[in-house]
Write a protein that holds these residues in place. Structure first.
Motif, short mmCIF file in Angstrom:
data_model
loop_
_atom_site.label_atom_id
_atom_site.label_comp_id
_atom_site.label_asym_id
_atom_site.label_seq_id
_atom_site.Cartn_x
_atom_site.Cartn_y
_atom_site.Cartn_z
N PRO A 104 0.81 -1.23 0.00
CA PRO A 104 0.00 0.00 0.00
C PRO A 104 0.84 1.27 0.00
O PRO A 104 0.46 2.27 -0.62
CB PRO A 104 -0.82 -0.10 1.29
N ALA A 105 1.98 1.24 0.67
CA ALA A 105 2.84 2.44 0.70
C ALA A 105 3.39 2.73 -0.70
O ALA A 105 3.45 3.89 -1.12
CB ALA A 105 3.98 2.24 1.69
N THR A 106 3.76 1.69 -1.43
CA THR A 106 4.26 1.89 -2.79
C THR A 106 3.16 2.38 -3.70
O THR A 106 3.38 3.26 -4.53
CB THR A 106 4.83 0.56 -3.32
N ALA A 107 1.95 1.84 -3.54
CA ALA A 107 0.82 2.28 -4.36
C ALA A 107 0.52 3.75 -4.09
O ALA A 107 0.23 4.52 -5.01
CB ALA A 107 -0.41 1.43 -4.08
N LEU A 108 0.60 4.17 -2.85
CA LEU A 108 0.35 5.56 -2.49
C LEU A 108 1.39 6.48 -3.14
O LEU A 108 1.06 7.56 -3.62
CB LEU A 108 0.40 5.71 -0.97
N ARG A 109 2.62 6.02 -3.18
CA ARG A 109 3.69 6.81 -3.80
C ARG A 109 3.40 7.04 -5.27
O ARG A 109 3.53 8.16 -5.79
CB ARG A 109 5.00 6.06 -3.62
N TYR A 110 3.01 5.99 -5.99
CA TYR A 110 2.74 6.14 -7.42
C TYR A 110 1.46 6.94 -7.68
O TYR A 110 1.36 7.64 -8.67
CB TYR A 110 2.68 4.77 -8.10
N GLU A 111 0.48 6.84 -6.80
CA GLU A 111 -0.73 7.64 -6.96
C GLU A 111 -0.42 9.13 -6.82
O GLU A 111 -0.94 9.96 -7.55
CB GLU A 111 -1.79 7.22 -5.95
N HIS B 153 2.42 10.51 -7.50
CA HIS B 153 3.17 10.90 -8.69
C HIS B 153 2.22 11.11 -9.87
O HIS B 153 2.40 12.03 -10.67
CB HIS B 153 4.21 9.83 -9.03
N ASP B 154 1.21 10.26 -9.99
CA ASP B 154 0.26 10.39 -11.09
C ASP B 154 -0.57 11.66 -10.98
O ASP B 154 -0.99 12.22 -11.99
CB ASP B 154 -0.67 9.17 -11.15
N ARG B 155 -0.85 12.09 -9.76
CA ARG B 155 -1.60 13.33 -9.60
C ARG B 155 -0.81 14.54 -10.08
O ARG B 155 -1.36 15.50 -10.60
CB ARG B 155 -1.96 13.52 -8.12
N LYS B 156 0.51 14.48 -9.91
CA LYS B 156 1.35 15.61 -10.31
C LYS B 156 1.51 15.68 -11.82
O LYS B 156 1.62 16.75 -12.40
CB LYS B 156 2.73 15.48 -9.66
N VAL B 157 1.58 14.51 -12.46
CA VAL B 157 1.80 14.47 -13.90
C VAL B 157 0.45 14.56 -14.61
O VAL B 157 -0.43 13.75 -14.37
CB VAL B 157 2.52 13.16 -14.31
N LYS B 158 0.30 15.56 -15.45
CA LYS B 158 -0.96 15.77 -16.15
C LYS B 158 -0.93 15.03 -17.48
O LYS B 158 0.06 15.09 -18.20
CB LYS B 158 -1.15 17.27 -16.40
#
Length: 115
Positions: free
Chosen positions: A51-58, A60-65
């Motif tokens: 879950p911690a890794t998934a949170l990290r990628y989520e 990152h995805d919010r920042k990248v448009k």
């Protein structure tokens, strides 16, 4: 001369500690007392870190448009839309039988490739 026994001397106070019982049991059952807890720790860590890794990628995805193809090519709203079929027919209508190859003028000091 008397022979020494193969038993190790342990004081009575050291025989009842958890560490000494673990050490003596480790020689009899190494996988059960060392291997199984080690593998269990690795597996538990994997499940807890997912879950911690998934949170990290989520995050990152919010920042990248996400950018559309038109925005990536730099086309504005006032530009005409490009249709591949239309471009193909437009280019095929040009006179491609009578063309002349022209050399590009080279920069000063650049080798022009003429022998």
């Amino acid at each position: 001369m008397p022979t020494f026994t193969s038993k190790k001397y342990l004081p009575a106070s050291a025989a009842n500690t958890v560490g000494s019982r673990y050490r003596s049991g480790l020689s009899r059952h190494p996988f059960l007392l060392f291997g199984l807890p080690f593998i269990g720790t690795i597996l538990a860590g994997s499940f807890f870190l997912t879950p911690a890794t998934a949170l990290r990628y989520e995050n990152h995805d919010r920042k990248v448009k996400r950018v559309t193809q038109e925005e990536a090519m730099g086309l504005g709203k006032d530009r005409r839309r490009v249709d591949l079929n239309e471009e193909y027919y437009r280019l095929s209508m040009k006179d491609t039988d009578n063309w002349e190859q022209k050399r590009v003028k080279r920069l000063k000091g650049e080798h022009d490739g003429v022998l």
